[in-house]
Design a protein around this motif. Structure first.
Motif, PDB file in Angstrom:
ATOM      1  N   ALA A 113       0.835  -1.197   0.000  1.00 33.14           N
ATOM      2  CA  ALA A 113       0.000   0.000   0.000  1.00 33.14           C
ATOM      3  C   ALA A 113       0.871   1.250   0.000  1.00 33.14           C
ATOM      4  CB  ALA A 113      -0.919   0.000   1.223  1.00 33.14           C
ATOM      5  N   ALA A 114       0.360   2.315  -0.585  1.00 33.46           N
ATOM      6  CA  ALA A 114       1.041   3.611  -0.597  1.00 33.46           C
ATOM      7  C   ALA A 114       0.018   4.677  -0.940  1.00 33.46           C
ATOM      8  CB  ALA A 114       2.187   3.635  -1.612  1.00 33.46           C
ATOM      9  N   ALA A 115       0.155   5.839  -0.319  1.00 30.75           N
ATOM     10  CA  ALA A 115      -0.834   6.907  -0.508  1.00 30.75           C
ATOM     11  C   ALA A 115      -0.596   7.700  -1.786  1.00 30.75           C
ATOM     12  CB  ALA A 115      -0.816   7.848   0.698  1.00 30.75           C
ATOM     13  N   ASP A 116       0.651   7.762  -2.260  1.00 32.98           N
ATOM     14  CA  ASP A 116       0.960   8.525  -3.463  1.00 32.98           C
ATOM     15  C   ASP A 116       2.205   7.937  -4.117  1.00 32.98           C
ATOM     16  OD1 ASP A 116       3.191   9.512  -1.973  1.00 32.98           O
ATOM     17  OD2 ASP A 116       2.003  11.206  -1.257  1.00 32.98           O
ATOM     18  N   ALA A 117       2.616   8.541  -5.247  1.00 38.07           N
ATOM     19  CA  ALA A 117       3.741   7.998  -6.012  1.00 38.07           C
ATOM     20  C   ALA A 117       5.043   8.033  -5.214  1.00 38.07           C
ATOM     21  CB  ALA A 117       3.897   8.761  -7.319  1.00 38.07           C
ATOM     22  N   ASP A 118       5.294   9.108  -4.481  1.00 39.04           N
ATOM     23  CA  ASP A 118       6.527   9.212  -3.702  1.00 39.04           C
ATOM     24  C   ASP A 118       6.601   8.120  -2.646  1.00 39.04           C
ATOM     25  OD1 ASP A 118       7.398  11.384  -5.148  1.00 39.04           O
ATOM     26  OD2 ASP A 118       6.601  12.870  -3.737  1.00 39.04           O
TER      27      ASP A 118
END
Length: 340
Positions: A113-118
């Motif tokens: 999981a990740a909230a954004d590209a960074d």
């Protein structure tokens, strides 16, 4: 050929490579060669070892193999946050198909999981440095997406599900051989949907997302190609929301008469169908995109993306050897119009 039987070893524990070697009458190294480099083993010996493996139910240790080869044989893929809605099921089907088809190839899937590209790139770096993944499937590509360039720069094999929607010259051009992708031909889908809808009359509207979405603009293009000059004034816009799509179509139907509506998603199609029913036209042909269970339940025609074929193509490119692969690194999957 006689098939060895488990009772010859007489064990209650999980079989080991030594057990396989004993039953097959070969050395431990020969068993290892059959598992890791079968081409160097004679056919008769290989068959005998494989028969022993099957009879004993032996499963090679993936952990040991990762240590030996320094490869995890694991594909990382980003799991989008749950956002509800209708059309997200397509990505769920894709991940399920990817997992199902990876197993026979000796590959595994790890979701993160990740909230954004960074944050996603930081997560990929951690997983790669920890030896947990050695290749990536990108999803949710968009204009200005930095992930493909980063992966290429760090020599991490990847394939994108979705074209690298960006401006020419931005480093992730559509035809860049170092940016492999597989995508669904959205324009072909809406072109087929519009061709079918034209049987109901010449005034076929298109309900799409705001301009600027690569996927949405591609689906609009198929409608325009099928409509030609008759498209003028029949392009309606809504975000991917049932309530907002219903409001847009409610207003549009109050001002103009149309013979059918082709939509960029099943979410929009549901809103259009509710608006048509509210306006006294429950039989107005509405065609969606994604072929979700909602479209099936309501009897709405829809474009099937065939994510299982996308998954197969992604895996084909992901395991291809750049030194010997002489095919195209970009695949467009033709969708199918499901008429109800």
């Amino acid at each position: 050929m006689n098939v060895p039987k488990i009772r010859e070893v007489g064990m209650a524990k999980s079989p080991t490579v030594e057990d396989v070697a004993r039953v097959a009458g070969v050395s431990r190294q020969t068993v290892s060669n059959v598992i890791n480099a079968p081409d160097i083993v004679r056919d008769a010996t290989r068959q005998r070892v494989n028969a022993a493996i099957a009879a004993l139910g032996y499963a090679p240790s993936m952990a040991a193999r990762r240590l030996r080869t320094q490869r995890s044989a694991t594909i990382g893929i980003h799991l989008d946050p749950y956002a509800g809605g209708i059309s997200g099921i397509v990505l769920d089907r894709f991940i399920h198909a990817l997992t199902d088809r990876a197993t026979p190839r000796g590959l595994r899937i790890l979701v993160y999981a990740a909230a954004d590209a960074d944050e996603e790139l930081r997560r990929i770096r951690q997983l790669r440095e920890g030896g947990e993944i050695d290749r990536i499937v990108l999803t949710g590509t968009y204009a200005g997406d930095p992930r493909a360039d980063w992966l290429a720069h760090h020599d991490i094999p990847f394939v994108a599900f979705g074209r690298p929607w960006g401006e020419p010259g931005a480093g992730a051009e559509m035809g860049h051989p170092g940016r492999p992708w597989v995508d669904v031909d959205g324009a072909a889908g809406t072109r087929a949907a519009t061709g079918h809808a034209l049987a109901a009359g010449r005034r076929v509207a298109f309900l799409g997302w705001p301009e600027g979405s690569g996927t949405g603009d591609d689906r609009e293009r198929g409608w325009r190609e099928a409509m030609g000059d008759a498209a003028d004034g029949l392009r309606w816009t809504s975000v991917d929301s049932v309530s907002q799509a219903r409001a847009v179509v409610d207003e549009a139907l109050a001002e103009a008469s149309v013979d059918a509506v082709v939509c960029a998603s099943d979410t929009l199609a549901l809103g259009a169908h509710l608006a048509a029913s509210h306006s006294g036209r429950p039989d107005l042909p509405v065609i969606g995109f994604d072929n979700t269970p909602v479209a099936e339940a309501l009897g709405l025609s829809s474009v099937e993306q065939r994510p299982e074929r996308v998954a197969e193509a992604v895996l084909d490119l992901l395991v291809a050897d750049p030194a010997t692969h002489d095919g195209d690194w970009h695949r467009l999957i033709t969708p199918e119009l499901v008429v109800r």
